[in-house]
Every structure is written in structure tokens, then in C-alpha cells.
Write an enzyme that holds these catalytic residues in place. Structure first.
Site, PDB file in Angstrom:
ATOM      1  CD  GLN A  27     -35.957 -20.971  -2.483  1.00 32.60           C
ATOM      2  OE1 GLN A  27     -36.818 -21.718  -2.048  1.00 32.60           O
ATOM      3  NE2 GLN A  27     -34.831 -20.727  -1.834  1.00 32.60           N
ATOM      4  CB  SER A  52     -34.673 -26.153 -16.497  1.00 33.10           C
ATOM      5  OG  SER A  52     -33.884 -25.014 -16.359  1.00 33.10           O
ATOM      6  CD  GLU A  83     -35.142 -10.149 -12.132  1.00 35.58           C
ATOM      7  OE1 GLU A  83     -35.496 -10.296 -10.949  1.00 35.58           O
ATOM      8  OE2 GLU A  83     -34.144 -10.709 -12.632  1.00 35.58           O
ATOM      9  CG  HIS A 106     -38.980 -11.884  -2.248  1.00 34.47           C
ATOM     10  ND1 HIS A 106     -39.180 -11.228  -1.050  1.00 34.47           N
ATOM     11  CD2 HIS A 106     -38.035 -11.169  -2.892  1.00 34.47           C
ATOM     12  CE1 HIS A 106     -38.384 -10.169  -0.985  1.00 34.47           C
ATOM     13  NE2 HIS A 106     -37.678 -10.100  -2.101  1.00 34.47           N
ATOM     14  CD  GLU A 225      -5.782 -10.989  10.913  1.00 31.78           C
ATOM     15  OE1 GLU A 225      -6.857 -10.900  11.525  1.00 31.78           O
ATOM     16  OE2 GLU A 225      -4.760 -11.494  11.430  1.00 31.78           O
ATOM     17  CB  SER A 250      -8.891 -13.580  22.825  1.00 33.78           C
ATOM     18  OG  SER A 250      -8.867 -12.501  21.900  1.00 33.78           O
TER      19      SER A 250
END
Ligand SMILES: NC(=O)c1ccc[n+]([C@@H]2O[C@H](COP(=O)([O-])OP(=O)(O)OC[C@H]3O[C@@H](n4cnc5c(N)ncnc54)[C@H](OP(=O)(O)O)[C@@H]3O)[C@@H](O)[C@H]2O)c1
Length: 323
Positions: A27, A52, A83, A106, A225, A250
């Protein structure tokens, strides 16, 4: 539903303000770059020796040590892993201006008491509902990602305005901002991660694959599948809703889904879902997360290793090689 879009959002609460983004991960990177492209004054706060820094600077962003970035900012976004928010907040709190705004993507660390923000701070949330990579690529396409916004503390009277202007600046106002609370967002997000999209659905795919292989079907066909078709149904649901998805398949698939779906997700599954929601609300998962971090992520490392060695994952890799 109260959905705010760019036209209804006043950008001025962020005008002339400096935003510090703490963390340059999933983020942090996306939000910092979107803010910069929206002409907001942004600095990325990183711990000493962070790998970073080079990446952020080569993307044209200003970086600084956490304490300096926080001290220079009016708005501080906590975009390190949930955390570690408690330790990170303890480290930066002495450097937060009186009356600054503290933001989250969050609700977890505030809802479950990892952090008790100082009473003089505005506390808000803009939680984009998807990963940072998509937040950034949508922004670059002139689109946006829907986000949830909330205010936990409003000291200055501007907390809601700052939250909305922030959501607009990272591009979320193009898709819409939905009003919520820290508690509602955190509980719903943790519930979904455990019981539905990130926990329940992959386990259903694995169980389906294992059942077909045990029944003598080749792993490749079982994979195509049970796992390969997930993207198709996700796209149909996104485009047409669940009723529209059923009408687009279908008659054979639709009747099969009608007869089989409720035998698999029966009352017992719903009861376990309700149990998970109750445990989330009681803070049990928040405790697990704290313990996981304290143990050096032992369980997560072991689970990652096990997942990579399953027949399902080997089949995925061999099918990818043939593409
Ligand atoms: N990931 C998502 O898709 C997503 C979606 C919506 C909301 N959120 C929320 O956004 C927030 C950030 O999550 P994320 O997934 O983006 O996190 P992330 O990618 O794991 O964050 C990594 C960044 O956090 C920094 N960091 C890690 N430990 C640190 C420490 N002890 N002190 C200082 N910095 C530290 C790292 O620093 P270095 O660069 O030095 O390693 C790195 O820059 C969380 O609240 C999360 O719930 C995430």
C-alpha cells in the site's frame, strides 16, 4: 448507500499539507505515488538502513527516517504491516505534531487496541478494497479503486474532510468512498479473509482438486476444472452479479450449481462462519496475529513451504510452463 465520488469531495483539507507515508510496501508504494501524481507534498518515512529507500527515491519520491518524516508532516499514514503498528506507533508518537492527523488503511490496530492514539490527534481511515498494485495501476489508467472511509477521533473538526480528500488524492474517489467505522471495517475484513475469499474459497478449490485426483482424474484436468475456472466466474460475478452469472452459464452448469452448492455450503458451514465472526469480534484473531509476529512468523513460514510442495502447486507450475 452513502457513496462519495470526486465531484462531492472537497480536496482543500489536504491543500498545503504534508503527508508522511510510513512504509513502502504494497500500500505504501501505491499511495505515495498516487499522492505525488495528485500534487500532494509527500514524504516516505523508512527505518534506518531500509532497502526501500533507493526504490522510492528512484521513483521520484522524497524519503526520510521515520521520526523526521513524522515530525515534518501534518498527516501521517501507518502503512507498515498491522502486527508491527504497536511498536511503530510507540516509536513515532513523540514526533507527531499536536493536532496532526493519523491515518490507517485497515481498522485492525485501532479496533483491537494495538494502538491507543493520543487524544489530541485526528484519526481516520481510508481502506482501499484491493492490493496496492491494482490501486496504482487503476490510478494510472485514470480509474480508481473503491475504498472505505471512517473517522475514529475528530479533534480539529477536519478529520472527515481530511479522510475524504486523502481518498480522492489516491484515486479512490473516482470509484467511490463508502462510510464505515474502524470496528465494522476491521471485523468484516478479518471475517472475509478467514471465512470467505482468502480462507474459504482456496480451501474449497484444494478440496475439489484432491477429490477429483483421488477419484482417478489427472491432476492437470482436476486443476483446470477446480482452480482454472475461478477467474471466469469472478469476472462474471463482477460484471453481472451472482444472479446474472447463473443466467450466463449453461443450463447444465446452472442446474449443477443449484443442486450441489447448498449441499457443500450447508447450515453447518454457516454456523462455523458465525463462530468465526464471533471469535474475530472477541479479539481472538488479533491475539493470534500478535503471537505470530512474536514467534517470528513460524506458522506462516511453515504453511508457505507446505503449500509450495503440494501436488496442486506442482500441477499449477507445470501447466504454467506450457503456456
Ligand atoms: N496489502 C494489501 O493489499 C492491503 C490492502 C488494503 C489495506 N492494507 C493495509 O495497509 C497497511 C499496510 O499493509 P501492506 O500489505 O502494504 O504492508 P507491507 O507491504 O507488508 O509493508 C511493508 C513496509 O513496511 C515496512 N516495515 C516493516 N516492518 C517495519 C518496522 N518494524 N518499522 C518500520 N517499517 C517497517 C517495510 O520496511 P522496509 O522497506 O524497510 O522493509 C516496508 O516498507 C496495513 O494496515 C494493511 O492491513 C493492505
Amino acid at each position: 448507500m452513502d457513496l462519495l465520488r470526486d465531484a462531492e469531495i472537497d480536496p482543500s483539507p489536504l491543500a498545503g499539507k504534508r503527508v508522511a507515508i510510513l512504509g513502502y510496501g504494497n500500500q505504501g508504494r501505491a499511495q505515495a505515488l498516487n499522492l505525488k501524481d495528485s500534487e500532494i507534498d509527500v514524504v516516505v518515512g523508512l527505518r534506518g538502513g531500509s532497502g526501500s529507500a533507493i526504490e522510492a527515491e528512484s521513483a521520484g519520491l522524497q524519503t526520510d527516517l521515520l521520526e523526521n518524516a513524522v515530525a515534518s508532516a501534518d498527516v501521517v499514514m501507518m502503512l507498515a504491516p498491522d502486527e508491527i503498528h504497536a511498536a511503530l506507533y510507540r516509536e513515532v508518537e513523540p514526533h507527531l505534531h499536536k493536532g496532526a492527523a493519523l491515518g490507517f488503511s485497515h481498522g485492525l490496530s485501532v479496533r483491537f487496541g494495538f494502538i491507543q492514539p493520543r487524544p489530541d490527534l485526528d484519526v481516520f481511515m481510508i481502506a482501499p478494497k484491493g492490493p496496492g498494485t491494482a490501486l496504482r495501476s487503476l490510478y494510472k489508467q485514470g480509474k480508481g479503486m473503491i475504498a472505505v472511509w471512517a473517522v475514529e477521533q475528530d479533534v480539529t473538526g477536519y478529520a472527515a474532510g481530511i479522510a475524504q480528500a486523502y481518498g480522492r488524492a489516491i484515486g479512490c474517489g473516482r470509484a467511490g468512498l463508502i462510510a464505515s467505522t474502524f470496528a465494522e471495517e476491521a471485523e468484516a475484513d478479518l471475517f472475509n479473509e478467514q471465512a470467505v475469499v482468502w480462507g474459504g474459497v482456496p480451501e474449497l478449490l484444494i478440496a475439489g482438486f484432491d477429490t477429483l485426483v483421488s477419484g482417478g482424474v489427472s491432476p492437470e484436468l482436476a486443476y483446470l476444472e477446480c482452480v482454472g475456472e475461478l477467474k471466469l466466474i469472478a469476472e462474471l460475478i463482477e460484471a453481472r452479479g451472482i444472479a446474472g452469472m447463473r443466467e450466463a452459464i449453461s443450463n447444465t452448469a446452472e442446474l449443477g450449481a443449484l443442486l450441489g452448492g447448498k449441499r457443500i455450503v450447508d447450515e453447518a458451514v454457516r454456523e462455523r462462519m458465525a463462530q468465526i465472526l464471533a471469535e474475530v469480534r472477541a479479539g481472538q484473531f488479533a491475539d493470534e496475529l500478535r503471537n505470530e509476529e512474536a514467534s517470528g512468523y513460524e506458522r506462516l513460514e511453515k504453511a508457505r513451504e507446505e503449500a509450495r510442495s503440494t501436488l496442486l502447486d506442482q500441477t499449477y507450475r507445470s501447466l504454467k510452463e506450457t503456456e
